[in-house]
Enzyme design. Structure first.
Site, PDB file in Angstrom:
ATOM      1  N   ARG A   1      71.037  57.725  67.461  1.00 14.50           N
ATOM      2  CA  ARG A   1      72.377  57.488  66.913  1.00 14.50           C
ATOM      3  C   ARG A   1      73.087  58.759  66.439  1.00 14.50           C
ATOM      4  NH1 ARG A   1      69.481  53.213  66.913  1.00 14.50           N
ATOM      5  NH2 ARG A   1      67.892  54.736  66.425  1.00 14.50           N
ATOM      6  N   THR A   2      72.396  59.563  65.659  1.00 14.46           N
ATOM      7  CA  THR A   2      73.102  60.683  65.035  1.00 14.46           C
ATOM      8  C   THR A   2      73.580  61.671  66.089  1.00 14.46           C
ATOM      9  OG1 THR A   2      71.651  60.372  63.147  1.00 14.46           O
ATOM     10  CG2 THR A   2      72.971  62.379  63.170  1.00 14.46           C
TER      11      THR A   2
ATOM     12  N   LYS B   1      59.135  79.974  71.814  1.00 10.85           N
ATOM     13  CA  LYS B   1      58.557  81.325  71.974  1.00 10.85           C
ATOM     14  C   LYS B   1      58.363  82.002  70.617  1.00 10.85           C
ATOM     15  CE  LYS B   1      61.602  81.767  75.924  1.00 10.85           C
ATOM     16  NZ  LYS B   1      62.868  82.457  76.245  1.00 10.85           N
TER      17      LYS B   1
ATOM     18  N   ARG C   1      69.511  68.894  62.831  1.00 12.17           N
ATOM     19  CA  ARG C   1      68.482  68.001  62.266  1.00 12.17           C
ATOM     20  C   ARG C   1      67.144  68.736  62.339  1.00 12.17           C
ATOM     21  NH1 ARG C   1      67.387  61.756  63.649  1.00 12.17           N
ATOM     22  NH2 ARG C   1      69.106  61.625  62.180  1.00 12.17           N
TER      23      ARG C   1
ATOM     24  N   HIS D   1      70.616  62.753  54.436  1.00 13.38           N
ATOM     25  CA  HIS D   1      71.288  62.521  55.724  1.00 13.38           C
ATOM     26  C   HIS D   1      72.732  62.171  55.327  1.00 13.38           C
ATOM     27  CE1 HIS D   1      72.059  61.498  59.765  1.00 13.38           C
ATOM     28  NE2 HIS D   1      71.103  60.628  60.008  1.00 13.38           N
TER      29      HIS D   1
END
Ligand code: CP
Length: 316
Positions: A59-60, A88, A109, A137
């Site tokens: 969703r986000t 890396k 996120r 959030h």
């Protein structure tokens, strides 16, 4: 200064940064853009959003990307850190310094609580926190408040129950911070092991926000206007035996539909595992899929107000 210019170039790190008038302005802007969406299809033409998702999301990420594309902007980024040079050994600071040269806004996120703040330190373009570990959030909290405002007609004088994993669930922390601006009653309903974090409760206490903590799910359910279910965050448990003890403690079942208010709304930030029986999906009080649409609406408003001095210019 125009009331919306205040968000221009702003970082969105925590729900704590928003006062009542800010939340109201973002709700108003979301609704205005939605009502006139055909006029906003080029509002962010020429702007680029980088979505850096170091943790999974449906969703986000997709609602941020859809919001950006539907406003005429472009998107870049990754949904899997393993495909970036992080694999890396590149640091988050170096990743942010690089991406800031390619984009106009970064949506991030990350599993680490300090990630959004660290990104803010190393970026000269706005950073939007799309979830930092178990902490917050904020854009989910804003979309939840928008959904409640639109579906209930107010954010005041409601009995709001946040139910489930209040320790590791980041969305409930942001929702609680945002509700501390309003005059609703908060009920924190969780297993004893997953009570609301002290840092959130301390912050609410400082703002004289009352809340009730309980593990008696069915005693409180009939009082609630907003039933906000959450998933037990399996991925945050160090010991899976501890997860097994709590995972089935709060499940909203068909029988509960008989005891909840006729005009209650049932929300969930999703993804759902088993905490809402799918038979409830067809009940008119189940609003969690509509809630995902409010996500795109709120994220359009956030992107427009962070990237434009006058986010309502398209209406002129
Ligand atoms: N609500 C929410 O954050 O969902 P995703 O994890 O799918 O983005």
């Amino acid at each position: 200064m125009d009331i919306l210019e205040k968000f221009y170039n702003m970082d969105v790190i925590s729900a704590k940064q928003f006062k009542r008038s800010d939340v109201e302005d973002l709700i108003e802007l979301s609704l205005k853009i939605e009502k006139n969406k055909e006029k906003f299809t080029n509002a962010l033409h020429g702007k680029v959003m980088a979505a850096l998702f170091f943790e999974p999301s449906t969703r986000t990420r997709l609602s941020f990307e859809s919001a950006m594309l539907r406003l005429g902007g472009s998107v870049t980024g990754f949904s899997e850190a393993g495909t970036s040079s992080v694999k890396k050994g590149e640091t988050l600071a170096d990743t942010i310094r690089t991406v800031a040269n390619y984009a106009d806004v970064i949506v991030i996120r990350h599993s680490k609580e300090g990630a959004a703040k660290l990104a803010q330190q190393f970026s000269d373009i706005p950073i939007i926190n799309a979830g930092n570990g178990s902490q917050e959030h904020p854009t989910q909290g804003l979309l939840d408040v928008l959904a409640i405002h639109d579906l209930k007609g107010t954010v005041d004088n409601l009995n709001v129950g946040l139910i489930g994993d209040l320790k590791y669930g980041r969305t409930v922390h942001s929702v609680a911070h945002l509700f501390s601006n309003f005059k609703s009653n908060l009920y924190f309903i969780s297993p004893e092991q997953l009570k609301m974090q002290y840092r959130v409760k301390d912050s609410l206490t400082l703002k004289n926000t009352n809340f009730v903590e309980t593990s008696n799910f069915r005693e409180i359910l009939p009082k609630l206007d907003v039933i906000y279910m959450t998933r037990i965050q399996k991925e945050r448990f160090a010991d899976l035996e501890e997860y097994a003890k709590v995972k089935d403690m709060f499940i909203l079942t068909e029988d509960d539909l008989k005891i909840i208010k006729e005009d209650a709304i049932i929300l969930h930030p999703l993804p759902r595992v088993n905490e809402i029986d799918p038979v409830i999906d067809s009940d008119p009080r189940a609003k969690y899929f509509e809630q995902t649409y409010y996500g795109m609406m709120m994220r359009k408003a956030i992107l427009a107000s962070v990237l434009l001095k006058d986010p309502l210019e398209s209406l002129k």
